[in-house]
Design an enzyme around this catalytic site. Sequence first.
Site, PDB file in Angstrom:
ATOM      1  N   SER A 135      -9.518  -6.615  -4.647  1.00 52.91           N
ATOM      2  CA  SER A 135      -8.436  -5.991  -3.875  1.00 52.91           C
ATOM      3  C   SER A 135      -8.577  -4.481  -3.740  1.00 52.91           C
ATOM      4  O   SER A 135      -7.776  -3.858  -3.043  1.00 52.91           O
ATOM      5  CB  SER A 135      -7.088  -6.336  -4.517  1.00 52.91           C
ATOM      6  OG  SER A 135      -7.003  -5.814  -5.821  1.00 52.91           O
ATOM      7  N   LYS A 144       2.440  -4.950  -7.424  1.00 51.95           N
ATOM      8  CA  LYS A 144       1.800  -3.742  -6.897  1.00 51.95           C
ATOM      9  C   LYS A 144       2.812  -2.844  -6.180  1.00 51.95           C
ATOM     10  O   LYS A 144       2.785  -1.615  -6.323  1.00 51.95           O
ATOM     11  CB  LYS A 144       0.657  -4.142  -5.952  1.00 51.95           C
ATOM     12  CG  LYS A 144      -0.522  -4.787  -6.674  1.00 51.95           C
ATOM     13  CD  LYS A 144      -1.585  -5.258  -5.712  1.00 51.95           C
ATOM     14  CE  LYS A 144      -2.763  -5.882  -6.468  1.00 51.95           C
ATOM     15  NZ  LYS A 144      -3.813  -6.395  -5.562  1.00 51.95           N
TER      16      LYS A 144
END
Length: 806
Positions: free
Chosen positions: A684, A727
């Site tokens: 990611s 996140k």
Amino acid sequence: MSELGQRVTQIYPMVPIRDVVVFPYMMVPFVIGRQSSVLALEKALEADKKIYLATQKDASQDNPKPEDIYQVGTVANIVQSLKLPDGNIKVLVEGLRRARTVRVKEVKRYVEAEVKFDPVTKISKAKMSLLTKRLNGLFEDFAKLNPNINYETIVQAARSTDTDRLADTIAANLPISVEDKQSLLEIADSAHRMEKICEFIEIEIEKIKMDKSIQGHVRRQMEKAQREYYLNEKIRAINKELGRNEKDEIAELKGKVEEAKMLKDAHDKAMNEIHRLEQMPPMSAETTVSRTYIDWLVAMPWSKRSREIKDINRAERILNEDHYGLEKVKERILEFLAVRQLSSKSQQGSILCFMGPPGVGKTSLGRSIARAMGRKFVRISLGGVRDEAEIRGHRRTYIGALPGQIIQMMKKAGTKNPVFLMDEVDKMSMDFRGDPSAALMEVLDPEHNRNFVDHYLDTEFDLSQVLFICTGNVLHGVPRPLQDRMEIIHISGYTEFEKLNIAQQYLVKKQLKQQGLKPKHIKFTDEGILEIIRHFTRESGVRNLEREIANLCRKVARQVVASKEKEGEWKKVIIDPSKVKELLGVQRFRKQLAAEASEVGLATGLAWTEVGGEVLLTEATTMEGKGNLTLTGKLGDVMQESAKAALSFVRSRSDQFGLVKDFHKLVDMHVHIPEGAIPKDGPSAGITLATTIVSALTGIPARRDVAMSGEITLRGKVLPIGGVKEKILAAHRAGIKTVILPKDNEKDLKEIPELVLEDVKIVLVETMDEVLDLALERPISEKDREEFIKEQQPPQMGGEDRPGVH
């Protein structure tokens, strides 16, 4: 006998016989019932009373085929025949001579066999005399040991000079199997047959001697048992005189077994064990083992159930009292209760699995569910469990055997429908003692756990009415087959606002009570709690927040005690930011910002960890070199591959970014992710690495207030990632205003709290071009391209070839 040997082959009516082998010189009675055999017998009686008898290989067959009958049989003479009232015929035959089947055919509903006779072999008189002597001696020894042998018949045969008759008579009277007798019948050679008979007799003699040895041992054991019985009776008599009555104890156990309302199999096992216990000496070690086993069976909740509270409004009130937020989990529990209220048949247990970072309330949520439903609550921790017997128990043959944790906790609960919490299900492991996660599959399968068998109890126990709840931090630590049996509910970390509410509504009240303080002693302000959250803790849950509140309460408690000793007037302590700094000291964490300022070669990424989300700074710098790429920061293989893919993407778009075609051969690039002692991995960070590399090569700073997460492809496409909620919460804690996410993660935004979405702008992208437009402070202009191209031209090398030119 002479007329039998006149022709090479003879044809006789044939009767297949079962479980018996007819030898020559042998008188055998048997009953004939099959129609074909009756007709064959009648045909023989009409002729010369000679019939051919051969044994079936399988006695259960009613209509055997030729291949189902042994090839060697005996031609016999019918001595007597008697027709019975049921239509069967009882016959007495005398064996004449062994014969071998040549051909079998069916004639007028009965069977005829064409047979031939093996020639008689000649043996020396000396050898035959020795064999006869040995056979007679062995058989005499055998007859002395076995009183069931018809010894007189054998003696008469032994007086004759016909050795064949002696051998066949002994073979017919040996207590051996049909197959062994058939093997003797098939041996035509007299000497070989006598040797084989001697072998069989020797084996039978050894068997009889062994049986007598065993019987002697058993007799001695019986004498010992009788002695123990006598002593036990004396002990019982003494106990009776002393007022102790074992019968009362046995009767009490039987009464407990009946009251337990066990399943039939468990009831039978318990009663058998009680019967064994009655026969055992009281001081025997086995007595304790049996008594413990019966106690476990009696103590299990075979039929006891908690009366379930199905009031949804009450359950909702309790869940809201105990926990702030967690709407998804609360909704699932209320749905479960609604189904139970509508359908009384819905008795099958459910398996929920709460996955999330530490300190978010997974374990305490299990207790609240049990309280809301009015059920008993039990908990086991599976962290570090490596032994399969911890789940299924040990067999009773082992010393110190016990049931597994499942059965132990069911006994502790005392009901068959408790709320059963399995903590840290992702921390199990396996070794040579088995895989406990594999044993859990039966426990957590609603279709099979109604018949769960513990090795110690050795009987089925119904777990289908148990509400199992599992907890863990990371899903990848749970085997996929086990995941398939559970309904997984992800619990993410808390926002600052949620932590503030949890502290004011739950944690402060709890710690005031534990530390002995009253509201007149201390008051926590919202600003003071936020100061603790921002500068003294960094976590997804509230565990450390509770520790710091407890720390503050202890310090105030000391001041309260000191004030009482001095008899001074107490002034309420207000916990505001300044008081927090005074009592707790230096701030442990500064507010996690992405960067102090926008810089060249510095971009902000977002990472998921087991304890929640984190902000991940990514640095890149260039220097003169030969095109080497250096990656540091303890990066895993996947993240290193993401960095290489990002560099390949930049090289493929070098014209667009104003870079010379062979820039990678002229500069070395170093990519570093700080906090190098912490391992980092995953795809990611791809778009973050690409942004960092582009910023370093073009000299355009990356925006400090923009964070991003997404996987990059060589074509510049942005692929979806996981851990979106964690996140975004990390970006919110760091004060970041814009977060770039892949377009395919749009569905995950539904889980983000509204308060966070109001503060953080979410931008969804599909290509790397969109990322760079947002992440860089300004786009690359034509003037920038011209300047970059001039700066990156290689220096002219006088009199020498340029690198790479030949």
